[in-house]
Structure formats: C-alpha cells, structure tokens
Design a protein around this motif. Structure first.
Motif, PDB file in Angstrom:
ATOM      1  N   GLY A  43       0.847  -1.181   0.000  1.00 22.39           N
ATOM      2  CA  GLY A  43       0.000   0.000   0.000  1.00 22.39           C
ATOM      3  C   GLY A  43       0.881   1.228   0.000  1.00 22.39           C
ATOM      4  O   GLY A  43       2.041   1.184   0.432  1.00 22.39           O
ATOM      5  N   PRO A  57      -6.491   5.751   2.451  1.00 22.86           N
ATOM      6  CA  PRO A  57      -7.281   4.786   1.670  1.00 22.86           C
ATOM      7  C   PRO A  57      -7.967   5.370   0.447  1.00 22.86           C
ATOM      8  O   PRO A  57      -8.174   4.651  -0.542  1.00 22.86           O
ATOM      9  CB  PRO A  57      -8.293   4.267   2.693  1.00 22.86           C
ATOM     10  N   ASP A 109      -5.434   5.035  -2.479  1.00 23.32           N
ATOM     11  CA  ASP A 109      -5.280   3.673  -2.985  1.00 23.32           C
ATOM     12  C   ASP A 109      -6.538   3.239  -3.740  1.00 23.32           C
ATOM     13  O   ASP A 109      -6.465   2.577  -4.781  1.00 23.32           O
ATOM     14  CB  ASP A 109      -4.992   2.704  -1.836  1.00 23.32           C
ATOM     15  N   LEU A 122      -5.805  -3.028   0.904  1.00 14.04           N
ATOM     16  CA  LEU A 122      -6.642  -1.897   1.269  1.00 14.04           C
ATOM     17  C   LEU A 122      -7.736  -2.299   2.265  1.00 14.04           C
ATOM     18  O   LEU A 122      -8.313  -1.437   2.942  1.00 14.04           O
ATOM     19  CB  LEU A 122      -7.259  -1.287   0.006  1.00 14.04           C
TER      20      LEU A 122
END
Length: 643
Positions: A161, A245, A248, A285
């Motif tokens: 990530g 987040p 991503d 994620l």
C-alpha cells in the motif's frame, strides 16, 4: 467531417481520435508533461504542486502525496483510452510502486507481526498539548483476520500500500529514501518518506512537527521524534507508514477504467501485469475496513469494556481515514504492528473501487475472503451514503466506532440512530478546519458514486444522485461567462432527524468545478439528464475559456490562513531536538521556525509582507490533482458524449 472524426498524430506512431473535449484533454495532458512546467521531479515523481510555497495538507509544494500518484495513474489510463497507447499507464504505476510503496528493506520486520496482538492501545487526545499519548497494555485489542490470508496469497508478510506523504526534494534533509535508506541525511537526493499529523483532531498542518518515517534517532531529540507522540518506558528505533485509503482506492478505480478501455482497444495484454498489482493493492486496502484496534463494531464505549474483535466482527466495511503499520529496525529482535481506523468519512468512500474489486475479473484480489469483503463494502458504502444524505441532497460527515479516538461515551443524542452501532460525527477525524466544511468532499465522492452508477445502473445509487444533482444544480450559479459553486458548508440535525446543509460561501475554484462537472457528466450519460449535461458543459467551457495559464488551468486565490506561518507549535517544556539543517525544536517552536528554509523561497516576500501587516497574499497554484482533474473531466465528457 465532424471534429471528433479528425485523426491526429502524436509522437511517431500513436493515433488519436479527438473531439473538442478529448482534444482539451490532450492539450492539458501536454502541459502537465511539458518538462519545463515542473510537474514532475527529475526521477518522474509528481509534485503536489508546481509551486513550492504551498501549505494545506502537505506543508510544502514539492512534497507529494499518494493522492497525486493516484491522479497520475488515472491521467495515464485516460490517455490510453484516447490514444490507444497504454504504456504510460504501466509507467505511472511503476513510478508509484518504486517511490511510494515501501520495499521489504523499508519495512524489514513484518515477519515478527503477531495477528493476535496487532498493536498496543494508545488513546487519542483532543489537542496537541495533551501528547504524548501513553500506551496501555491493559486494554484488550482484537485479532487481525486478514494477515495470514494475505501472506498466503502473496508469499510475503509485507504490506502493499502507498505511504501517504513524501518529501520529494528532501527539503527536510531526513533522507529516508525508498529501498532502505533510513535517515541518510541532507545529502540524499530524495524522495524521502516523512509524516506530519500525529496529535489529534486539532492538530492542523500549522501545528505539526514533521518527522521521518524511519526514525533511527539521528535527528530530533534523545528518542528521535517518538516521544513527542507516544509515551513509553523504552523507545526503540523503528519504521512506520500511514496509508490514505481514498488514494489507494482511486488508483484501483483508475485501473478499472484502464481495464475497460484497454479491452475496448484490444490492449488488455499490455496492462495485465499492472492490473494484477492493482488487485493486490485492493487486497491490502482491506485494512481500512477495520476498527483501529480490531475491536468489535457497534456500541463500542469504554476502552476496557468495548470487546475485542475475533474476526470480521471488527470490520465496519467502510473506507476509513487511514490504516498504518510499523515495526522495529532491529531485525534480530524485531516486532511489528498494524492498525486500522474506526472513523469513516463519506468523502473517502469509493463504490466504484469496491465494485471493481468484487466483480471485475482482472481486478479480483487473491485473498481468500477479499471478493466477499469488497462486495459487503460496496453494499455498506451505499447504505452509508443513504444514512448521511441531508434533506437538501448533500452528504454529512461520517461515523466513528471510537468516539474521541479513545472509545469515549458519545453525547446521548447520538446513540438513538447509529450506523451499525457507529456514532454520527459531522466532522470526523480532524477539526481545524472541520473535515466536512469543504465542498470538494462532495464533488470527489459523488463523482465516484456517479461513475459506479454509470457502470452498474444501480437504482440505489441513482436515487442518491437524483437528489444530490438537484441540490448542485440549484446552487451552481452561472452569470455570463462565470460560475460560482459552493465553497464551504455547515451542518445541522442528525441522520434520521432533520439533517440539513447550508452553504456559507461560494467559489470558482477549478479543481472542485472539474470534479463536479465529471460527476454531472457520468450521471447525465446514464440518466439521460440534459440539465446535468448542460451544467457540466458550461463548467468545463467557462474554466477552459477564462482560466488558461502557461502551465494549465488555474485561478488566483487569496490565502488569509498564511498568517499562521507564525503559529506556535506545541513542544513539551524541556524537550529539545534539531532538524538536519539545525532548526531547533523546543517549547518556543513555530511553524516557520521549524521550516526556516521557507525564507529562501522566491515567494516568501509576499508572506513576510503579510505577516508584517501588509495585504493578504494571493497565489495562482497548479496542484497536480486539480490539473489532472481538469484534464480528466474534459476527457470523460468527450468520451461519454462523443464531443
């Protein structure tokens, strides 16, 4: 011959079919990629902005964020759709992977991670001057239910990530370079992994103490920077990363469009390896779908009494504000930790990414429960939007499983109508400024919802969009060759109980206008809504005709908040340390005092004059995300309507 039928030749061999709006995409794309414009570093990293004197979430324009990388990937995906050449999409992902996803050398002790004890609890506090927050081993934490399946799927304990923030030119001098360079110092060329926010919801960017993501105690104080943030009896040299987040998820969203567009062009094979990486990113994620300490979701009050989760009962299935991971630098006596986040903002949700990870064959992750998790997340996100929609149509803030970041008892009026037991919060995560005051959260998130609706035809999504689009159209003001969109919002009431929005200021900001136009365009294309299409076209045309610059499309903005360059930064009395350039960190610290290098910036005189009583300085910024958004909005309109 209609304009969109004209075939242009770009470079040596790439054929491009361009209409008015896809040509605008190409023009803006060309400006962004013009080497003299300064959007990219010498190694190809996208800067947060061309301009260096820039303070918002990043505290310097030549830092970069995972947000910028996600827009870069999306920009190149659309270039492939228009040109038929997807090689730059692969390149963008490769650059991101090299410079923003920590390598094994950057996160060397994940093999010591114990999923039954993912992290030690430390309460969050309301203000920076209440830190450091002491760790409390007496508070039970839940178990991490996905680490083993991720390791089984990918053969590594390492996280795939993006870290959210990078000092591209190494202006701070830490030199935490991707690939294992822990605090190489000012001589390192960069990029360098850094972090800023660490101390609660009132720690605006102006109150941060920037620190390296790999802390070997070379800089800062006796314990590096660790004891400014976390209280412990014994500090160890360590590495730590934080994921945003929404970025991503945006990268996955971009990969979804690349997959669809490449299939249309018969080019799927050219990007299959990148799509596999995007699926992998989506697998990891899932850490954003869990409570911070893997405690059970729902009525989670009291750190001692809120039960530890034992699996997926710790998942709220929403895209939270962050997930983070870290560990010891000592690979012989190592340890590692991972946390999610119990707070979710509607503005971070991405139903298209969830849909892609659950349904798109080329993007289904390898984790054994990943597809079902993302299907549940899709359903939960749509439910979240429904819960937070106001009477007018805009969307209120979000919800949290951990009131005040420490599982406090919430006000009694918030306990009667919860979201799966999570408490409503009109300003989740940060309060300076309030996290849902900026209208841009509306345009960002509803653009994703509109794209999901365009792809799926989901009736729930349409109902949500019908109401939001009506609100936007009613509050978008066109006058001649100008427009005004909402800028700042205020909220009243509660979900299910007289929830309302009011608009407190308007703006002609180009970034939020681009996102709004694209949301309206995707909605119009599916719902056959001529009024939404017309408004999208007007926004795009007015921006394009009025705000052209040498480097893109932008307009001037005053920065009254730059008075805060002199703002005090809390450092505990008696704590002293230094930055690599010698800037002193102590109880007399200020924002500019910790960043003396800003005084050498070519634009500093404008700020200095303001601080000395002069007029508010204005800047014409070229943020990477906004300039990419303008290109993408024009390109999407052209692709949707063949114009």
């Amino acid at each position: 011959m209609r304009s969109w039928q004209v075939i242009l030749l770009i470079g040596c061999a790439t054929q491009i079919q361009a209409g008015v709006y896809t040509q605008r995409f190409l023009d803006q794309y060309g400006k962004i990629h013009n080497s003299s414009a300064g959007y990219f570093s010498p190694v190809g990293v996208p800067y947060h902005s061309i301009e260096t004197l820039m303070v918002e979430a990043p505290d310097y324009g030549h830092e970069t964020t995972s947000e910028a990388y996600s827009y870069y990937i999306w920009l190149e995906a659309m270039y492939g759709a228009i040109s038929g050449d997807f090689s730059s999409f692969n390149t963008a992902w490769d650059v991101m992977e090299k410079y923003m996803i920590p390598t094994h050398e950057d996160q060397p002790t994940n093999s010591f991670y114990n999923p039954s004890k993912p992290a030690t609890y430390a309460p969050e506090h309301d203000t920076p001057n209440e830190y450091p927050a002491w760790m409390d081993t007496s508070v039970a934490v839940g178990t991490d239910p996905i680490s083993q399946e991720l390791q089984s799927a990918y053969g590594t304990p390492d996280i795939y990530g993006m870290h959210w923030l990078s000092d591209v030119d190494n202006i701070y001098g830490f030199g935490v370079t991707p690939g294992g360079g822990c605090e190489k110092g000012p001589s390192a060329a960069g990029p360098s992994y850094i972090n800023t926010f660490q101390r609660g919801p009132e720690e605006s960017v102006w109150r941060t103490v920037p620190q390296p993501s790999c802390d070997s105690f070379q800089y800062g104080g006796t314990n590096g920077f660790l004891d400014l943030f976390t209280g412990d009896n014994n500090y160890a040299k360590q590495w730590k990363f934080t994921n945003a987040p929404d970025a991503d998820a945006r990268a996955v969203q971009a990969a979804f469009w690349a997959s669809r567009w490449a299939a249309d062009a018969g080019q799927t094979g050219t990007i299959s390896a990148t799509l596999e990486k995007a699926a992998k990113m989506g697998d990891f994620l899932r850490y954003a779908l869990f409570d911070k300490y893997f405690k059970k979701i729902g009525d989670c009050v009291g750190p001692q009494t809120c039960a530890a989760g034992t699996g997926k009962d710790a998942a709220h299935y929403l895209l939270s504000w962050y997930y983070a991971w870290g560990g010891a630098l000592d690979t012989n006596g190592g340890w590692a930790w991972r946390i999610g986040d119990g707070a979710a903002h509607f503005g971070y949700q991405n139903p298209l990414a969830a849909y892609a990870l659950a349904n798109e064959a080329s993007l289904k992750p390898k984790g054994s429960t990943a597809v079902s998790d993302w299907q549940t997340s899709l359903e939960r996100q749509l439910e979240f939007y429904s819960w937070l929609q106001t009477e007018e149509g805009a969307f209120a803030g979000g919800a949290t499983n951990t009131w005040n970041g420490r599982y406090d008892t919430p006000p009694s009026n918030l306990t009667s109508n919860t979201f799966h037991g999570m408490f409503y919060d009109w300003e989740p995560v940060y309060h300076d400024p309030p996290s849902n005051r900026w209208y841009g959260m509306q345009s960002w998130s509803l653009d994703r919802l509109a794209q999901y609706y365009y792809v799926s035809g989901d009736a729930t999504a349409k109902g949500l969009l019908d109401k939001w689009v009506s609100w936007v159209l009613a509050n978008t003001k066109f006058s001649g060759n100008s427009y005004q969109l909402p800028a700042t919002l205020e909220w009243s009431g509660l979900p299910g109980n007289d929830l309302h929005v009011s608009i407190t200021a308007y703006t002609n900001d180009v970034g939020t206008a681009a996102g709004t136009a694209r949301a309206l365009a995707y909605y119009a294309a599916k719902a056959n809504a001529e009024n939404a299409k017309s408004a999208a076209k007007q926004l795009l045309d007015i921006m394009w005709e009025n705000f052209q610059t040498q480097y893109g499309v932008s307009n001037e903005e005053p920065r009254e908040d730059y008075s805060r360059f002199n703002e005090p930064v809390y450092v505990p009395s008696g704590w002293t340390g230094t930055y690599p350039n010698g800037d002193v960190i102590d109880s007399s610290a200020t924002f500019i005092g910790l960043r003396s290098w800003y005084k050498n910036d070519p634009e500093w005189s404008k700020v200095e004059s303001y601080l000395n009583g002069g007029s508010v300085p204005s800047f014409t910024y070229h943020r990477f995300w906004a300039q990419a958004d303008i290109a993408l909005a024009n390109g999407a309109y052209g692709l949707l309507f063949n114009e």
